[in-house]
Scaffold this motif. Structure first.
Motif, PDB file in Angstrom:
ATOM      1  N   LEU A 106       0.853  -1.179   0.000  1.00 58.96           N
ATOM      2  CA  LEU A 106       0.000   0.000   0.000  1.00 58.96           C
ATOM      3  C   LEU A 106       0.893   1.235   0.000  1.00 58.96           C
ATOM      4  CD1 LEU A 106      -2.803  -0.983   2.537  1.00 58.96           C
ATOM      5  CD2 LEU A 106      -2.537  -1.567   0.128  1.00 58.96           C
ATOM      6  N   GLY A 107       0.752   2.055  -1.042  1.00 59.19           N
ATOM      7  CA  GLY A 107       1.642   3.201  -1.204  1.00 59.19           C
ATOM      8  C   GLY A 107       2.834   2.867  -2.070  1.00 59.19           C
ATOM      9  N   GLY A 108       2.782   1.750  -2.762  1.00 59.89           N
ATOM     10  CA  GLY A 108       3.901   1.334  -3.607  1.00 59.89           C
ATOM     11  C   GLY A 108       3.671   1.553  -5.088  1.00 59.89           C
ATOM     12  N   ASP A 109       2.584   2.221  -5.451  1.00 66.14           N
ATOM     13  CA  ASP A 109       2.266   2.397  -6.868  1.00 66.14           C
ATOM     14  C   ASP A 109       3.274   3.320  -7.552  1.00 66.14           C
ATOM     15  OD1 ASP A 109       0.735   4.149  -5.013  1.00 66.14           O
ATOM     16  OD2 ASP A 109       0.156   5.204  -6.832  1.00 66.14           O
ATOM     17  N   LEU A 110       3.457   3.109  -8.831  1.00 70.43           N
ATOM     18  CA  LEU A 110       4.405   3.903  -9.605  1.00 70.43           C
ATOM     19  C   LEU A 110       3.999   3.904 -11.075  1.00 70.43           C
ATOM     20  CD1 LEU A 110       6.465   1.739 -11.245  1.00 70.43           C
ATOM     21  CD2 LEU A 110       7.237   1.356  -8.903  1.00 70.43           C
ATOM     22  N   ILE A 111       4.554   4.856 -11.816  1.00 71.39           N
ATOM     23  CA  ILE A 111       4.296   4.975 -13.251  1.00 71.39           C
ATOM     24  C   ILE A 111       5.634   4.991 -13.972  1.00 71.39           C
ATOM     25  CG2 ILE A 111       3.141   6.293 -15.066  1.00 71.39           C
ATOM     26  CD1 ILE A 111       1.704   7.823 -12.745  1.00 71.39           C
ATOM     27  N   VAL A 112       5.786   4.138 -14.964  1.00 73.56           N
ATOM     28  CA  VAL A 112       6.983   4.119 -15.804  1.00 73.56           C
ATOM     29  C   VAL A 112       6.630   4.802 -17.124  1.00 73.56           C
ATOM     30  CG1 VAL A 112       8.672   2.690 -17.016  1.00 73.56           C
ATOM     31  CG2 VAL A 112       7.856   2.018 -14.746  1.00 73.56           C
ATOM     32  N   HIS A 113       7.410   5.834 -17.450  1.00 72.12           N
ATOM     33  CA  HIS A 113       7.213   6.577 -18.701  1.00 72.12           C
ATOM     34  C   HIS A 113       8.334   6.187 -19.658  1.00 72.12           C
ATOM     35  CE1 HIS A 113       4.843   9.275 -16.026  1.00 72.12           C
ATOM     36  NE2 HIS A 113       5.896   9.186 -15.224  1.00 72.12           N
ATOM     37  N   GLU A 114       7.994   5.830 -20.875  1.00 72.16           N
ATOM     38  CA  GLU A 114       9.022   5.488 -21.851  1.00 72.16           C
ATOM     39  C   GLU A 114       8.700   6.152 -23.186  1.00 72.16           C
ATOM     40  OE1 GLU A 114      11.508   1.615 -23.525  1.00 72.16           O
ATOM     41  OE2 GLU A 114      10.085   1.421 -21.875  1.00 72.16           O
ATOM     42  N   THR A 115       9.669   6.932 -23.684  1.00 70.61           N
ATOM     43  CA  THR A 115       9.470   7.627 -24.950  1.00 70.61           C
ATOM     44  C   THR A 115       9.658   6.660 -26.107  1.00 70.61           C
ATOM     45  OG1 THR A 115      11.787   8.258 -25.253  1.00 70.61           O
ATOM     46  CG2 THR A 115      10.421   9.706 -23.893  1.00 70.61           C
ATOM     47  N   LYS A 116       9.287   7.107 -27.294  1.00 66.31           N
ATOM     48  CA  LYS A 116       9.435   6.288 -28.497  1.00 66.31           C
ATOM     49  C   LYS A 116      10.897   5.946 -28.736  1.00 66.31           C
ATOM     50  CE  LYS A 116       7.990   6.155 -33.350  1.00 66.31           C
ATOM     51  NZ  LYS A 116       7.289   6.917 -34.435  1.00 66.31           N
ATOM     52  N   ALA A 117      11.790   6.855 -28.316  1.00 68.95           N
ATOM     53  CA  ALA A 117      13.227   6.637 -28.494  1.00 68.95           C
ATOM     54  C   ALA A 117      13.821   5.720 -27.437  1.00 68.95           C
ATOM     55  CB  ALA A 117      13.962   7.971 -28.477  1.00 68.95           C
ATOM     56  N   GLY A 118      13.023   5.354 -26.424  1.00 66.43           N
ATOM     57  CA  GLY A 118      13.493   4.425 -25.405  1.00 66.43           C
ATOM     58  C   GLY A 118      13.926   5.062 -24.105  1.00 66.43           C
ATOM     59  N   ALA A 119      13.855   6.406 -23.981  1.00 65.02           N
ATOM     60  CA  ALA A 119      14.219   7.056 -22.716  1.00 65.02           C
ATOM     61  C   ALA A 119      13.169   6.717 -21.659  1.00 65.02           C
ATOM     62  CB  ALA A 119      14.301   8.562 -22.914  1.00 65.02           C
ATOM     63  N   ARG A 120      13.641   6.315 -20.489  1.00 64.93           N
ATOM     64  CA  ARG A 120      12.732   5.848 -19.441  1.00 64.93           C
ATOM     65  C   ARG A 120      12.836   6.722 -18.200  1.00 64.93           C
ATOM     66  NH1 ARG A 120      14.701   1.240 -19.052  1.00 64.93           N
ATOM     67  NH2 ARG A 120      13.282   0.098 -20.430  1.00 64.93           N
ATOM     68  N   SER A 121      11.724   6.999 -17.556  1.00 64.93           N
ATOM     69  CA  SER A 121      11.681   7.718 -16.294  1.00 64.93           C
ATOM     70  C   SER A 121      10.570   7.125 -15.443  1.00 64.93           C
ATOM     71  CB  SER A 121      11.463   9.213 -16.515  1.00 64.93           C
ATOM     72  OG  SER A 121      10.272   9.440 -17.232  1.00 64.93           O
ATOM     73  N   VAL A 122      10.591   7.451 -14.136  1.00 64.02           N
ATOM     74  CA  VAL A 122       9.647   6.833 -13.208  1.00 64.02           C
ATOM     75  C   VAL A 122       9.055   7.875 -12.268  1.00 64.02           C
ATOM     76  CG1 VAL A 122       9.320   5.033 -11.465  1.00 64.02           C
ATOM     77  CG2 VAL A 122      11.050   4.736 -13.242  1.00 64.02           C
ATOM     78  N   THR A 123       7.758   7.785 -12.037  1.00 62.75           N
ATOM     79  CA  THR A 123       7.077   8.576 -11.016  1.00 62.75           C
ATOM     80  C   THR A 123       6.606   7.602  -9.941  1.00 62.75           C
ATOM     81  OG1 THR A 123       6.293  10.154 -12.671  1.00 62.75           O
ATOM     82  CG2 THR A 123       5.199  10.178 -10.544  1.00 62.75           C
ATOM     83  N   LYS A 124       7.076   7.801  -8.712  1.00 64.85           N
ATOM     84  CA  LYS A 124       6.745   6.887  -7.613  1.00 64.85           C
ATOM     85  C   LYS A 124       5.894   7.579  -6.557  1.00 64.85           C
ATOM     86  CE  LYS A 124      10.847   3.909  -7.882  1.00 64.85           C
ATOM     87  NZ  LYS A 124      12.008   3.381  -7.127  1.00 64.85           N
ATOM     88  N   ALA A 125       4.993   6.819  -5.960  1.00 60.54           N
ATOM     89  CA  ALA A 125       4.232   7.337  -4.832  1.00 60.54           C
ATOM     90  C   ALA A 125       5.137   7.534  -3.627  1.00 60.54           C
ATOM     91  CB  ALA A 125       3.086   6.394  -4.477  1.00 60.54           C
ATOM     92  N   ASN A 126       6.132   6.663  -3.492  1.00 56.65           N
ATOM     93  CA  ASN A 126       7.051   6.734  -2.355  1.00 56.65           C
ATOM     94  C   ASN A 126       8.373   6.092  -2.756  1.00 56.65           C
ATOM     95  OD1 ASN A 126       8.309   6.757   0.155  1.00 56.65           O
ATOM     96  ND2 ASN A 126       6.424   6.258   1.254  1.00 56.65           N
ATOM     97  N   GLU A 127       9.457   6.743  -2.442  1.00 55.50           N
ATOM     98  CA  GLU A 127      10.782   6.261  -2.832  1.00 55.50           C
ATOM     99  C   GLU A 127      11.384   5.319  -1.806  1.00 55.50           C
ATOM    100  OE1 GLU A 127      14.221   6.182  -5.376  1.00 55.50           O
ATOM    101  OE2 GLU A 127      12.104   6.666  -5.626  1.00 55.50           O
ATOM    102  N   ALA A 128      10.746   5.169  -0.637  1.00 57.52           N
ATOM    103  CA  ALA A 128      11.332   4.387   0.452  1.00 57.52           C
ATOM    104  C   ALA A 128      11.634   2.949   0.031  1.00 57.52           C
ATOM    105  CB  ALA A 128      10.383   4.376   1.650  1.00 57.52           C
TER     106      ALA A 128
END
Length: 536
Positions: A106-128
């Motif tokens: 609970l509180g571990g949800d996250l979103i992985v964003h990946e561009t067409k070129a393959g660049a990846r980034s992450v948005t996390k609810a909590n980094e712990a």
């Protein structure tokens, strides 16, 4: 989720999950640096059919183990794909829940964003980081006892606790092993109750609690003569919308459980008596479906092509309307004295939009994220009302103006200056998360109005507005359509369960950059509108 906080002026809505903790954004891609204000096709979502969306989620799940390793999760952590949004420019946003050693986080949800070129980034609810033993010191029975005690403190009638489930609580502070117990019953005003209580599995301390039921052609009560899509079965017509996932509308006949009776009629002309509330509900559901479909390409509340259903004439003298994610349904009371059903367009869209929030960001119904949850439904309820273009209920920036809960003609809330209701806040301040979520929604509603229409005086559809700013600045609006697109994109690709006001600013700026460019007038307007309500 309730429309207001008092028993007489309550209307409920969606289901949330976990508590308020800082959302951590790791290298979020903010779009190209184009200054163009008209490049919104690249960042808009691609409309996926139910089958395409299901296939995309299945593909994401198939690659989840590799994704977990690439974003640095531990060996005991696994990802469960929940949603996939694809942008026209090829960027893919995949939303995941997380498990630890087989237990939900609970509180571990996250979103992985990946561009067409393959660049990846992450948005996390909590980094712990998570490192806990899954052996509980506390017996499940003790957790249930604690949950029942919490329900008693809420004065929930006839509570019945379900068996606790073991979870990892990661929404606040250091992650710990915990139990989550759901206690069902009835709230003081007659609303169903699904109280979620999280208990520390080591010492029995209550860590968090939230209410899962959150308050929140025919002739209709509020919208005049409206078109209805129905289905004929034998010699009878039914309020079953075959064009929109099979949405059904039922008459509960003052009951408080089940579905009651499906509305039927010998002709396809509806309205009068008990049918009128059913017409409003059926119409409101159709308009809300069409708004999401035609504006964002969203295929139903969960984006899976499946309809919810509506129930009217709930309870006796019930001054509520609520969305329940557990039944995936919308329920309306008839108001005080059973004289004024709560079935206006913006109420229907508001409540059903809680279902959209539950299917996307799952903004927890507590603290600042709870206020943002409420505001999201106000924002989309308002947008649907304008979209409907109904002469009997014209679009405005007033919430619940037709249902007249107070009996004096005043609306529930005002988006141009939320404090006009006597309780909502116009701007952010450090203690905002400590007040009722129906009033902490005020600054986000104010942000949306300023972004749409700008500050100062103006008249729209016959309603006079005068929107102030916290710092005396002048804000120029970019139009409601663009403001709505920005909020929706942020909700579906940037917000997580724990998003607070500061992270909502970050998320909407990322959305504006993706849609219109980093140096665009729209991006600058988003920044200015947040500054105008003291979010910097």
């Amino acid at each position: 989720m309730r429309l207001t906080a008092t028993p007489r002026t309550t209307a409920l809505r969606a289901a949330a999950l976990v508590a308020s903790a800082a959302m951590v954004v790791v290298g979020v891609q903010t779009g190209s640096a184009s200054a163009s204000g008209d490049r919104d096709s690249g960042g808009l979502p691609v409309g996926l059919s139910a089958g395409q969306r299901a296939a995309a989620i299945q593909d994401a799940q198939g690659a989840a183990a590799g994704t977990a390793a690439k974003i640095g999760l531990g060996s005991k952590e696994k990802l469960v794909a929940r949603d996939v949004v694809k942008d026209a420019d090829g960027t893919v946003h995949t939303r995941y829940e997380r498990t630890y050693d087989g237990l939900p986080v609970l509180g571990g949800d996250l979103i992985v964003h990946e561009t067409k070129a393959g660049a990846r980034s992450v948005t996390k609810a909590n980094e712990a980081s998570i490192a806990v033993s899954t052996d509980a010191s506390l017996a499940p029975a003790e957790a249930k006892k604690s949950a029942l005690s919490a329900a008693a403190a809420q004065k929930t009638a006839k509570p019945a606790g379900q068996s606790p489930r073991k979870v990892v609580w990661a929404a606040q502070g250091k992650p710990v092993l915990a139990y989550e117990t759901v206690v069902t019953g009835v709230q003081k005003d007659g609303t169903p109750s699904e109280l979620h209580v999280v208990t520390d599995a080591a010492n029995g301390k209550k860590l968090f609690q939230y209410e899962g039921i959150e308050t929140g052609s025919g002739t209709s009560t509020y919208s005049g003569t409206v078109p209805l899509d129905t289905t004929k079965s034998g010699s009878q017509y039914q309020l079953v919308d075959g064009k929109r996932g099979g949405h059904k509308t039922y008459d509960l006949n003052q009951g408080s459980s089940g579905t009651g009776s499906l509305y039927t009629n010998s002709t396809d002309t509806w309205g009068g008596g008990r049918q009128t509330a059913g017409v409003d509900a059926h119409y409101g559901a159709a308009v809300t479906w069409d708004f999401y479909k035609n504006t964002f390409g969203r295929n139903g509340i969960r984006n899976d092509g499946k309809a919810a259903y509506s129930r009217v004439h709930y309870g006796k003298g019930y001054v509520n309307a609520f969305w329940s994610d557990s039944c995936f349904c919308m329920t309306y009371g008839d108001g005080e004295g059973d004289k004024k059903p709560l079935t206006a367009i913006d109420v229907a869209a508001h409540e059903m939009s809680h279902g959209v929030t539950a299917a996307t960001a799952k903004l927890v119904y507590s603290g600042e994220s709870g206020g943002l949850n409420e505001a999201t439904s106000d924002i989309f309820g308002t947008a649907v009302e304008f979209y409907a273009n109904n002469k009997s209920d014209v679009g405005d920036y007033l919430i619940g103006e037709k249902i007249d809960i107070f009996g004096n003609g005043k609306p529930l809330r005002y988006m141009d200056k939320p404090s006009k209701d006597g309780k909502s806040k116009d701007s952010w301040y450090s203690g905002l998360g400590g007040i009722d979520v129906h009033y902490s929604s005020g600054p986000a509603n104010h942000f949306f109005y300023l972004l749409s229409e700008g500050s100062g005086k103006k008249t729209i559809n016959g309603v006079n507005y005068d929107s102030p700013t916290a710092d005396g600045s002048k804000v120029t609006g970019i139009g409601r359509d663009k403001a709505t697109k920005i909020w929706y994109k942020a909700l579906t690709t940037q917000f997580t369960s724990n998003t607070n006001y500061a992270k909502a600013r970050t998320g909407t700026l990322a959305a504006a950059a993706s849609l219109y460019g980093n140096n665009s007038a729209e991006y600058k307007a988003v920044a200015a509108a947040w500054t105008a309500i003291s979010v910097k």
